[in-house]
Design a protein around this motif. Sequence first.
Motif, PDB file in Angstrom:
ATOM      1  N   ALA A  66       1.185 -94.572 -12.985  1.00 41.77           N
ATOM      2  CA  ALA A  66       1.254 -94.433 -14.437  1.00 41.77           C
ATOM      3  C   ALA A  66      -0.078 -94.787 -15.070  1.00 41.77           C
ATOM      4  O   ALA A  66      -0.746 -95.727 -14.643  1.00 41.77           O
ATOM      5  N   ALA A  67      -0.449 -94.026 -16.083  1.00 44.47           N
ATOM      6  CA  ALA A  67      -1.638 -94.314 -16.885  1.00 44.47           C
ATOM      7  C   ALA A  67      -1.204 -94.403 -18.341  1.00 44.47           C
ATOM      8  O   ALA A  67      -0.488 -93.530 -18.834  1.00 44.47           O
ATOM      9  N   TYR A  68      -1.638 -95.461 -19.012  1.00 40.47           N
ATOM     10  CA  TYR A  68      -1.313 -95.635 -20.421  1.00 40.47           C
ATOM     11  C   TYR A  68      -2.557 -95.346 -21.244  1.00 40.47           C
ATOM     12  O   TYR A  68      -3.591 -95.996 -21.074  1.00 40.47           O
ATOM     13  N   VAL A  69      -2.456 -94.344 -22.111  1.00 43.73           N
ATOM     14  CA  VAL A  69      -3.573 -93.942 -22.959  1.00 43.73           C
ATOM     15  C   VAL A  69      -3.122 -93.979 -24.411  1.00 43.73           C
ATOM     16  O   VAL A  69      -1.928 -93.901 -24.705  1.00 43.73           O
ATOM     17  N   VAL A  70      -4.090 -94.093 -25.329  1.00 46.02           N
ATOM     18  CA  VAL A  70      -3.761 -94.308 -26.735  1.00 46.02           C
ATOM     19  C   VAL A  70      -4.606 -93.403 -27.628  1.00 46.02           C
ATOM     20  O   VAL A  70      -5.798 -93.228 -27.392  1.00 46.02           O
ATOM     21  N   ALA A  71      -3.965 -92.860 -28.660  1.00 47.83           N
ATOM     22  CA  ALA A  71      -4.665 -92.144 -29.723  1.00 47.83           C
ATOM     23  C   ALA A  71      -4.824 -93.114 -30.887  1.00 47.83           C
ATOM     24  O   ALA A  71      -3.835 -93.578 -31.444  1.00 47.83           O
ATOM     25  N   LEU A  72      -6.058 -93.430 -31.227  1.00 51.54           N
ATOM     26  CA  LEU A  72      -6.341 -94.371 -32.311  1.00 51.54           C
ATOM     27  C   LEU A  72      -6.635 -93.602 -33.594  1.00 51.54           C
ATOM     28  O   LEU A  72      -7.429 -92.666 -33.590  1.00 51.54           O
ATOM     29  N   GLY A  73      -6.027 -93.995 -34.683  1.00 52.40           N
ATOM     30  CA  GLY A  73      -6.267 -93.342 -35.967  1.00 52.40           C
ATOM     31  C   GLY A  73      -5.828 -91.892 -35.971  1.00 52.40           C
ATOM     32  O   GLY A  73      -6.508 -91.023 -36.498  1.00 52.40           O
ATOM     33  N   ALA A  74      -4.673 -91.620 -35.350  1.00 48.54           N
ATOM     34  CA  ALA A  74      -4.177 -90.247 -35.241  1.00 48.54           C
ATOM     35  C   ALA A  74      -3.787 -89.705 -36.608  1.00 48.54           C
ATOM     36  O   ALA A  74      -3.090 -90.364 -37.368  1.00 48.54           O
ATOM     37  N   PRO A  75      -4.231 -88.474 -36.946  1.00 48.88           N
ATOM     38  CA  PRO A  75      -3.849 -87.888 -38.235  1.00 48.88           C
ATOM     39  C   PRO A  75      -2.424 -87.349 -38.193  1.00 48.88           C
ATOM     40  O   PRO A  75      -1.823 -87.240 -37.132  1.00 48.88           O
ATOM     41  N   GLY A  76      -1.921 -87.008 -39.349  1.00 51.37           N
ATOM     42  CA  GLY A  76      -0.605 -86.390 -39.429  1.00 51.37           C
ATOM     43  C   GLY A  76       0.512 -87.413 -39.545  1.00 51.37           C
ATOM     44  O   GLY A  76       0.278 -88.617 -39.633  1.00 51.37           O
ATOM     45  N   PRO A  77       1.761 -86.911 -39.533  1.00 46.88           N
ATOM     46  CA  PRO A  77       2.905 -87.822 -39.664  1.00 46.88           C
ATOM     47  C   PRO A  77       3.050 -88.686 -38.418  1.00 46.88           C
ATOM     48  O   PRO A  77       2.622 -88.313 -37.336  1.00 46.88           O
TER      49      PRO A  77
END
Length: 194
Positions: A66-77
Motif C-alpha cells: 500500500a502507498a498513501y498519497v495526498v492531494a494538498l489544496g485540492a480544488p473543487g467540492p
Amino acid sequence: MGWLPRSAAELFGAGATAEQAYDLLTVDVPADSWIASLETARDTLGCTYFDWLSAVDEPGIGFRVAAYVVALGAPGPGPAVRGLLVRTTVPHDAPTLPTATGVYAGAAWHERETHEMFGIGFTGHPGLAPLLLPDGFEGHPLRKDFVLAARVVKAWPGAKEPGESGTGHGTKRRQMLPPGVPDPNEWGPLKGQL
C-alpha cells in the motif's frame, strides 16, 4: 466513490475497485498496473505528496502493498486535503513490484524498509541495501511465517491455561502456541526431545 471524479475502473483501469471507510479512500489495483495507478494518482488526481509505502502479510492471499498519497489544496467540492491509499497484492511465491521511485522519489526509503522486513523485491530500485536490521540478519521479520526464536527459548508468559495448575483439578483446554512460535519438538533447543 468518495472524492474520485469518475469510477475507479475508468481512472485506474480494468480490475481497479474503490471503497471508502472511516474517511479513508482506498483503491485496489492489479499488480501489473501499480506504476500506472500511482501516476494517475499524481497526475490526474493531484496527489503530489507521497506519505508512506508499506505492506501487510496476508496468509493465503499474498502481500498487500500500500502507498498513501495526498492531494494538498485540492480544488473543487470536498476537502482541501484528500488522502488516497493505493493498494495491490503480490503473491508469496513471487513478491515483486516495479519501483515507485520514478513516480515519487520519497518511495525509495519506504521500499528499502518493505524489502528488508517482508522480502518484497522492487525491480529498478536504485539500491535495496539493508536499512534497519543488523548486518548478517537472516529472514524477514514482518512475515507471518518468520520464526521468533526468542519465543522458543523463553516460555510464553501465558503458557499456563486456566485449570492447568498441575494438580490435575479443573478442565484442561487444548494447548495453543502464540503466533510466531513453532512446535518446540520441531525447532529449537529441545528439538526431538519432547
